[in-house]
Structure formats: C-alpha cells, structure tokens
Design a protein around this motif. Structure first.
Motif, short mmCIF file in Angstrom:
data_model
loop_
_atom_site.label_atom_id
_atom_site.label_comp_id
_atom_site.label_asym_id
_atom_site.label_seq_id
_atom_site.Cartn_x
_atom_site.Cartn_y
_atom_site.Cartn_z
N ARG A 276 -2.86 -3.54 10.62
CA ARG A 276 -3.11 -4.98 10.77
C ARG A 276 -4.32 -5.41 9.94
NH1 ARG A 276 -2.76 -5.54 17.34
NH2 ARG A 276 -0.82 -4.37 17.63
N GLU A 277 -5.36 -4.57 9.93
CA GLU A 277 -6.55 -4.93 9.17
C GLU A 277 -6.27 -4.92 7.68
OE1 GLU A 277 -11.25 -3.60 8.96
OE2 GLU A 277 -10.05 -3.09 10.74
N LEU A 278 -5.50 -3.95 7.21
CA LEU A 278 -5.11 -3.92 5.80
C LEU A 278 -4.27 -5.15 5.45
CD1 LEU A 278 -4.10 -0.16 5.57
CD2 LEU A 278 -5.93 -1.21 4.25
N ALA A 287 -12.80 -5.31 1.26
CA ALA A 287 -12.19 -4.32 2.13
C ALA A 287 -11.61 -3.18 1.29
CB ALA A 287 -11.09 -4.94 2.97
N THR A 288 -11.73 -1.95 1.78
CA THR A 288 -11.18 -0.79 1.10
C THR A 288 -10.35 0.03 2.07
OG1 THR A 288 -13.05 0.67 1.60
CG2 THR A 288 -13.21 -0.68 -0.41
N VAL A 289 -9.42 0.80 1.53
CA VAL A 289 -8.61 1.69 2.37
C VAL A 289 -9.50 2.71 3.06
CG1 VAL A 289 -6.84 3.49 2.34
CG2 VAL A 289 -6.51 1.38 1.01
N THR A 290 -10.45 3.28 2.31
CA THR A 290 -11.33 4.29 2.89
C THR A 290 -12.15 3.72 4.03
OG1 THR A 290 -11.49 5.46 0.77
CG2 THR A 290 -13.23 5.88 2.39
N GLY A 291 -12.71 2.53 3.85
CA GLY A 291 -13.53 1.92 4.88
C GLY A 291 -12.75 1.58 6.13
N ALA A 305 -3.43 8.19 4.39
CA ALA A 305 -2.42 7.58 3.52
C ALA A 305 -1.04 8.19 3.77
CB ALA A 305 -2.81 7.75 2.05
N ALA A 306 -0.99 9.52 3.97
CA ALA A 306 0.30 10.17 4.22
C ALA A 306 0.88 9.71 5.56
CB ALA A 306 0.11 11.68 4.21
N VAL A 311 4.94 6.00 8.47
CA VAL A 311 5.24 4.98 9.47
C VAL A 311 5.68 3.67 8.83
CG1 VAL A 311 4.27 3.57 11.34
CG2 VAL A 311 3.70 6.01 11.17
N TYR A 312 4.98 3.24 7.78
CA TYR A 312 5.21 1.89 7.22
C TYR A 312 5.97 1.89 5.90
CZ TYR A 312 1.90 0.72 10.85
OH TYR A 312 1.28 0.59 12.07
N GLY A 313 6.23 3.07 5.34
CA GLY A 313 7.07 3.16 4.15
C GLY A 313 6.40 2.87 2.84
N VAL A 314 5.13 2.49 2.84
CA VAL A 314 4.39 2.20 1.61
C VAL A 314 2.99 2.79 1.73
CG1 VAL A 314 5.67 0.08 1.10
CG2 VAL A 314 3.58 -0.02 2.48
N PRO A 315 2.30 3.02 0.61
CA PRO A 315 0.91 3.47 0.68
C PRO A 315 0.02 2.35 1.26
CG PRO A 315 1.83 3.86 -1.50
CD PRO A 315 2.79 2.97 -0.78
N PRO A 316 -1.08 2.68 1.91
CA PRO A 316 -1.94 1.65 2.46
C PRO A 316 -2.50 0.71 1.40
CG PRO A 316 -2.97 3.82 2.62
CD PRO A 316 -1.55 4.04 2.26
N ARG A 317 -2.73 1.20 0.20
CA ARG A 317 -3.28 0.32 -0.85
C ARG A 317 -2.29 -0.79 -1.21
NH1 ARG A 317 -1.90 5.06 -3.54
NH2 ARG A 317 -0.31 4.84 -5.17
N THR A 318 -0.98 -0.52 -1.05
CA THR A 318 0.01 -1.55 -1.31
C THR A 318 -0.10 -2.69 -0.30
OG1 THR A 318 1.54 0.08 -2.25
CG2 THR A 318 2.48 -2.02 -1.52
N THR A 319 -0.29 -2.33 0.96
CA THR A 319 -0.47 -3.36 2.01
C THR A 319 -1.75 -4.13 1.75
OG1 THR A 319 0.65 -1.92 3.60
CG2 THR A 319 -0.66 -3.73 4.48
N LEU A 320 -2.82 -3.45 1.35
CA LEU A 320 -4.10 -4.11 1.12
C LEU A 320 -4.01 -5.11 -0.03
CD1 LEU A 320 -7.12 -4.30 1.81
CD2 LEU A 320 -7.52 -2.43 0.19
N ARG A 321 -3.21 -4.82 -1.02
CA ARG A 321 -3.13 -5.69 -2.20
C ARG A 321 -2.08 -6.78 -2.05
NH1 ARG A 321 -2.92 -0.69 -6.52
NH2 ARG A 321 -5.13 -0.06 -6.34
#
Length: 322
Positions: A276-278, A287-291, A305-306, A311-321
């Motif tokens: 949700r935060e991403l 905001a960063t994935v690591t943070g 990330a794995a 669970v969500y089918g995409v890397p977290p950086r994709t959701t963040l962007r």
C-alpha cells in the motif's frame, strides 16, 4: 545493549593489553582477567556493532593469552576465523580451531580461555531474549535454559548458526538501524537459532490444553491483534496474551485453520502494508523500495522483492513508479 534509532559502532586497535582487556569487558558485559603469556607482533583489535537488542563483535588477539570471564547477563556465540582456543566452562572443555562455532561458556559459569593468535566474530545476545524465545518454544519452561554442550549439534547446525549471524550483519549494515522492526525480528531469529543449534534441556512437547484452545475464536483474536499492530515490534507472546491462550495454542490455531504460522501471517500483513505504501507513494517524493521494506521489517531488499513479486506479480519498484 540499548535501544536506539541506529547501530552504534565502537573500534579499539591497540598494542596495550590493559586497553584491550577493558574493551573486552565492555563488549561482553562481564569482568575479564587477562594474562599475556607471549606477546608477538601485531595489534589487538576489538570491533563492535551495538544494534540495540543484540551486538556483533570481531576480535583479534595476537600472541598467547589466558583469559577468565565472569558470568554476565549475555550469551556469546562465536565463530573462529584464525588461530586456536582452549575453552573451559564448568565441566565442558573444547579445543577450538578455524571454522569452529561455540558458545563462549554456559550462562552462570566462569569461562576460561587459552588463546593463541585467535581471531573470532561473535553474536552477543541478552539472556532474557533467549529466555523469551524459549517461552515461545516450550509450554513447560520453569527456569533458565541449560545448554548441555558448548558446540552445535552437528555441522549442519553450525552452518545454520553461521548463516543466521551473516544475515544479522547484513540486516544491521543494510537497514542501518532505521527500522526497529528489522532489528527486533533479527534478534528473535538469532535467539531461536541458538536454541535450535546448541543442545539444551528445553522440553518442547505440547500441552493437551493447547490443542483444545486452538479453535477459530483464538485464530480470530490473534489475527485481529497482528493486523492492528503490524507496525509495532510484536512477539508470539504478545499475540498469545491478546488471544488469552498459550503461544503454542496460537501456533496450533494458525497451522490447523490456515496452514501457516503466526510469524508468516505477520510477514504477509506487513508485506500488504508495504504494498500500500509503495502504491500510494508520491512520484519524486523520495520514497524508496529499500526504505519502505525496512520500515515494515524486511531487512534484505532482495528477499523482500522476491516475496513481493510472488504475491503481487510485479517487482516492488514497478509499483513504486506506477
């Protein structure tokens, strides 16, 4: 060890035996007597990272030394990286060489160590942290855990202990102490690994009442507590208290009705919060994935990330962007 917002680093490199003796006392929270039997070329070194609920140390002791360490409220688990050691604690005696893993003595006992050009790295844990892990593992515990051996129960257990220590160092250096969830979860993992790796007298057989208490209402209360407190450092004991049952009954309830564990369920809830935060992060807001991962208790960004992608089918950086 103290609670703080980030790890505290302390390094001592010296040729003075008295200075290194005082550094050892500070690192292990105990009175240390030290006699130099043969002083050779090289400098003593004690490096320490205090992460709050646990500490990591690296020690170099050139020459031949005799040390006696008084009992303390800390449990020290060490890996030998060079040189030799002759360790005595109570009626236990271990000769240590490179690659060996050991407890630096059993709690409540004086430890005597003969060291020759010894280099070790150690994890230092409060005894009460190990005690809380024992409470979670055993419904029968009535006193301190007694370790029956100073070395792990087999090479696979020694390897498990070392991998956990390596993970702890990675967690401290990667997360930088930003998230107390990371250091608290790592500390509990270290304590639980000690109980698994080193032979002890802990009785983990279940109580009959635990199976009876592991019903849907226990599960409901436990889930509600985890979901309402995911941002906090919660333990199995906290969850059990909120559900009015024993820790073992909570474990049975999750296994029986959801085929999972309370810890895995808490991770899934925290993963959802991180998602949700991403998703809601403002582009360019810093905001960063690591943070975000560290804030929700995930110390290793690669593992986060794995898990996120499963669970969500995409890397977290994709959701963040997005």
């Amino acid at each position: 060890m103290t609670l703080q917002s980030g790890p505290v680093y302390d390094d001592c490199t010296t040729c003075d035996p008295e200075t290194v003796r005082r550094s050892l006392e500070a690192a292990f929270g105990a009175s240390v007597r030290m006699e130099v039997l043969l002083l050779t070329a090289g400098r003593f070194a004690v490096s320490r990272i205090d992460a709050g609920p646990f500490a990591l140390t690296e020690i170099r002791l050139p020459g031949r030394l005799s040390l006696s360490v008084e009992p303390s409220g800390l449990l020290v688990v060490s890996t030998v990286h060079g040189g030799r050691g002759d360790l005595r604690s109570g009626n236990r005696h271990e000769r240590l060489r490179r690659g060996d893993v050991c407890l630096d003595g059993r709690p409540g006992e004086v430890r005597d160590l003969g060291a020759e050009d010894l280099r070790v790295s150690s994890v230092v844990l409060p005894l009460d942290l190990v005690g809380r892990a024992a409470d979670d593992a055993s419904p029968h515990r009535r006193g301190p855990v007694r370790f029956t051996e100073l070395v792990p129960g087999g090479t696979h257990m020694a390897a498990l202990r070392q991998r956990t220590a390596d993970f702890a160092r990675c967690a401290v250096l990667t997360a930088g102490g930003v998230s107390r969830l990371v250091t608290a979860e790592t500390a509990r993992l270290l304590a639980a690994t000690v109980l698994v790796a080193f032979p002890n007298d802990l009785d983990t057989s279940p109580l009959a009442a635990d199976s009876v208490d592991a019903g849907p209402e226990t599960l409901r209360r436990a889930k509600a507590f985890i979901e309402g407190n995911a941002q906090h450092d919660i333990t199995l004991a906290h969850v059990a208290a909120a559900a009015y049952v024993t820790p073992r009954a909570v474990q049975y309830a999750f296994r029986r009705h959801m085929d999972t564990t309370p810890l895995d369920y808490a991770r899934r809830v925290r993963l959802d919060h991180a998602h949700r935060e991403l998703r809601d992060a403002v582009p360019g807001g810093g905001a960063t994935v690591t943070g975000i991962a560290a804030r929700w208790g995930f110390a290793h960004v690669g593992r986060f990330a794995a898990a996120y992608r499963r669970v969500y089918g995409v890397p977290p950086r994709t959701t963040l962007r997005a």
